[in-house]
Design a protein around this motif. Sequence first.
Motif, PDB file in Angstrom:
ATOM      1  N   PHE A  50       4.820   8.968  -5.077  1.00 36.28           N
ATOM      2  CA  PHE A  50       4.559   7.642  -4.528  1.00 36.28           C
ATOM      3  C   PHE A  50       3.136   7.186  -4.849  1.00 36.28           C
ATOM      4  CE2 PHE A  50       2.877   5.153  -0.911  1.00 36.28           C
ATOM      5  CZ  PHE A  50       3.666   4.015  -1.046  1.00 36.28           C
ATOM      6  N   ILE A  51       2.164   8.062  -4.649  1.00 36.43           N
ATOM      7  CA  ILE A  51       0.767   7.708  -4.913  1.00 36.43           C
ATOM      8  C   ILE A  51       0.552   7.434  -6.408  1.00 36.43           C
ATOM      9  CG2 ILE A  51      -1.631   8.544  -4.833  1.00 36.43           C
ATOM     10  CD1 ILE A  51      -0.770  10.106  -2.264  1.00 36.43           C
ATOM     11  N   ILE A  52       1.154   8.248  -7.254  1.00 36.80           N
ATOM     12  CA  ILE A  52       1.049   8.041  -8.701  1.00 36.80           C
ATOM     13  C   ILE A  52       1.657   6.686  -9.086  1.00 36.80           C
ATOM     14  CG2 ILE A  52       1.834   8.870 -10.976  1.00 36.80           C
ATOM     15  CD1 ILE A  52      -0.447  10.551  -9.696  1.00 36.80           C
ATOM     16  N   GLU A  53       2.788   6.353  -8.513  1.00 36.44           N
ATOM     17  CA  GLU A  53       3.423   5.069  -8.820  1.00 36.44           C
ATOM     18  C   GLU A  53       2.591   3.899  -8.286  1.00 36.44           C
ATOM     19  OE1 GLU A  53       7.706   4.879  -8.271  1.00 36.44           O
ATOM     20  OE2 GLU A  53       7.837   7.023  -8.701  1.00 36.44           O
ATOM     21  N   CYS A  54       1.935   4.080  -7.144  1.00 36.98           N
ATOM     22  CA  CYS A  54       1.015   3.050  -6.640  1.00 36.98           C
ATOM     23  C   CYS A  54      -0.131   2.854  -7.626  1.00 36.98           C
ATOM     24  CB  CYS A  54       0.455   3.439  -5.273  1.00 36.98           C
ATOM     25  SG  CYS A  54       1.620   3.342  -3.912  1.00 36.98           S
ATOM     26  N   ARG A  55      -0.689   3.957  -8.101  1.00 31.79           N
ATOM     27  CA  ARG A  55      -1.757   3.875  -9.100  1.00 31.79           C
ATOM     28  C   ARG A  55      -1.290   3.105 -10.327  1.00 31.79           C
ATOM     29  NH1 ARG A  55      -2.581   8.810 -12.623  1.00 31.79           N
ATOM     30  NH2 ARG A  55      -0.592   7.924 -13.260  1.00 31.79           N
ATOM     31  N   ASP A  56      -0.085   3.390 -10.786  1.00 31.34           N
ATOM     32  CA  ASP A  56       0.442   2.715 -11.971  1.00 31.34           C
ATOM     33  C   ASP A  56       0.638   1.218 -11.723  1.00 31.34           C
ATOM     34  OD1 ASP A  56       0.368   5.184 -13.207  1.00 31.34           O
ATOM     35  OD2 ASP A  56       2.541   5.506 -13.085  1.00 31.34           O
ATOM     36  N   LEU A  57       1.047   0.847 -10.518  1.00 33.80           N
ATOM     37  CA  LEU A  57       1.164  -0.578 -10.180  1.00 33.80           C
ATOM     38  C   LEU A  57      -0.205  -1.254 -10.209  1.00 33.80           C
ATOM     39  CD1 LEU A  57       3.792  -0.664  -7.290  1.00 33.80           C
ATOM     40  CD2 LEU A  57       3.993  -1.700  -9.555  1.00 33.80           C
ATOM     41  N   TYR A  58      -1.206  -0.598  -9.632  1.00 33.53           N
ATOM     42  CA  TYR A  58      -2.563  -1.148  -9.670  1.00 33.53           C
ATOM     43  C   TYR A  58      -3.025  -1.309 -11.112  1.00 33.53           C
ATOM     44  CZ  TYR A  58      -3.904  -1.022  -4.693  1.00 33.53           C
ATOM     45  OH  TYR A  58      -4.028  -1.282  -3.365  1.00 33.53           O
ATOM     46  N   LEU A  59      -2.741  -0.315 -11.925  1.00 31.62           N
ATOM     47  CA  LEU A  59      -3.134  -0.368 -13.335  1.00 31.62           C
ATOM     48  C   LEU A  59      -2.506  -1.575 -14.031  1.00 31.62           C
ATOM     49  CD1 LEU A  59      -4.441   0.878 -15.866  1.00 31.62           C
ATOM     50  CD2 LEU A  59      -2.408   2.314 -16.094  1.00 31.62           C
ATOM     51  N   SER A  60      -1.249  -1.854 -13.722  1.00 29.20           N
ATOM     52  CA  SER A  60      -0.561  -2.965 -14.373  1.00 29.20           C
ATOM     53  C   SER A  60      -1.072  -4.332 -13.919  1.00 29.20           C
ATOM     54  CB  SER A  60       0.948  -2.871 -14.121  1.00 29.20           C
ATOM     55  OG  SER A  60       1.267  -3.175 -12.785  1.00 29.20           O
ATOM     56  N   LYS A  61      -1.742  -4.389 -12.769  1.00 25.37           N
ATOM     57  CA  LYS A  61      -2.211  -5.666 -12.214  1.00 25.37           C
ATOM     58  C   LYS A  61      -3.728  -5.860 -12.309  1.00 25.37           C
ATOM     59  CE  LYS A  61       1.842  -6.707 -10.246  1.00 25.37           C
ATOM     60  NZ  LYS A  61       2.507  -7.953 -10.082  1.00 25.37           N
ATOM     61  N   LYS A  62      -4.452  -4.848 -12.749  1.00 25.73           N
ATOM     62  CA  LYS A  62      -5.911  -4.923 -12.718  1.00 25.73           C
ATOM     63  C   LYS A  62      -6.460  -5.858 -13.791  1.00 25.73           C
ATOM     64  CE  LYS A  62      -7.687  -1.198 -15.637  1.00 25.73           C
ATOM     65  NZ  LYS A  62      -8.753  -1.890 -16.291  1.00 25.73           N
ATOM     66  N   PRO A  63      -7.635  -6.432 -13.532  1.00 24.61           N
ATOM     67  CA  PRO A  63      -8.296  -7.218 -14.576  1.00 24.61           C
ATOM     68  C   PRO A  63      -8.745  -6.291 -15.712  1.00 24.61           C
ATOM     69  CG  PRO A  63      -9.681  -7.057 -12.618  1.00 24.61           C
ATOM     70  CD  PRO A  63      -8.383  -6.389 -12.297  1.00 24.61           C
ATOM     71  N   ASN A  64      -9.145  -6.861 -16.802  1.00 25.09           N
ATOM     72  CA  ASN A  64      -9.504  -6.081 -17.986  1.00 25.09           C
ATOM     73  C   ASN A  64     -10.929  -5.530 -17.880  1.00 25.09           C
ATOM     74  OD1 ASN A  64      -9.112  -4.896 -20.457  1.00 25.09           O
ATOM     75  ND2 ASN A  64      -9.714  -6.727 -21.607  1.00 25.09           N
ATOM     76  N   ILE A  65     -11.174  -4.761 -16.836  1.00 24.78           N
ATOM     77  CA  ILE A  65     -12.460  -4.085 -16.629  1.00 24.78           C
ATOM     78  C   ILE A  65     -12.176  -2.688 -16.087  1.00 24.78           C
ATOM     79  CG2 ILE A  65     -13.757  -6.221 -16.185  1.00 24.78           C
ATOM     80  CD1 ILE A  65     -13.609  -5.453 -13.171  1.00 24.78           C
ATOM     81  N   PRO A  66     -13.093  -1.745 -16.279  1.00 22.41           N
ATOM     82  CA  PRO A  66     -12.883  -0.409 -15.718  1.00 22.41           C
ATOM     83  C   PRO A  66     -12.925  -0.457 -14.185  1.00 22.41           C
ATOM     84  CG  PRO A  66     -14.634  -0.394 -17.370  1.00 22.41           C
ATOM     85  CD  PRO A  66     -14.305  -1.822 -17.099  1.00 22.41           C
ATOM     86  N   MET A  67     -11.951   0.190 -13.584  1.00 17.06           N
ATOM     87  CA  MET A  67     -11.882   0.221 -12.122  1.00 17.06           C
ATOM     88  C   MET A  67     -11.533   1.627 -11.672  1.00 17.06           C
ATOM     89  SD  MET A  67     -10.229  -3.471 -11.134  1.00 17.06           S
ATOM     90  CE  MET A  67     -11.107  -3.609  -9.560  1.00 17.06           C
ATOM     91  N   ILE A  68     -11.762   1.888 -10.402  1.00 17.14           N
ATOM     92  CA  ILE A  68     -11.436   3.181  -9.807  1.00 17.14           C
ATOM     93  C   ILE A  68     -10.373   2.975  -8.744  1.00 17.14           C
ATOM     94  CG2 ILE A  68     -12.298   5.142  -8.476  1.00 17.14           C
ATOM     95  CD1 ILE A  68     -15.062   4.572  -9.729  1.00 17.14           C
TER      96      ILE A  68
END
Length: 131
Positions: A50-68
């Motif tokens: 679940f946490i990994i899939e949440c991370r992947d969702l965030y990755l798909s929605k993030k702006p084009n900058i490095p984020m944590i």
Amino acid sequence: MLNNWLNELKNKIVIINSTELNNEAHENMYTFGISERDIKDWGTESINQFIIECRDLYLSKKPNIPMIFYSWFDNQAGQLRISMVSSSHNKLPFGSRIQECELGEMLDNIYGTEDISFFKKRKLKVWCTEI
């Protein structure tokens, strides 16, 4: 329930980029109430996925900058929490002392399988990864 949460997150998530660390963290945070029964019923692998899939969702929605992306378990509230902040802040937005750890170690904290809890060490275990 975990799949329902993922679907809700997919539809609701909007990533905010801000120069103000706490604002960015707060606006990007989602919480999931988890009971002791849920923890036992779901098992470590389900919550890990679940946490990994949440991370992947965030990755798909993030702006084009490095984020944590980061996740932690709030024992007192019984909540799994996730958020994301810009890497440019060079820190996570916690007032308490934290211990960055592997995802498995954070899950050990949820399941109470580690010997020393947050209250003994006075450090909150947080899993984070740059995306």
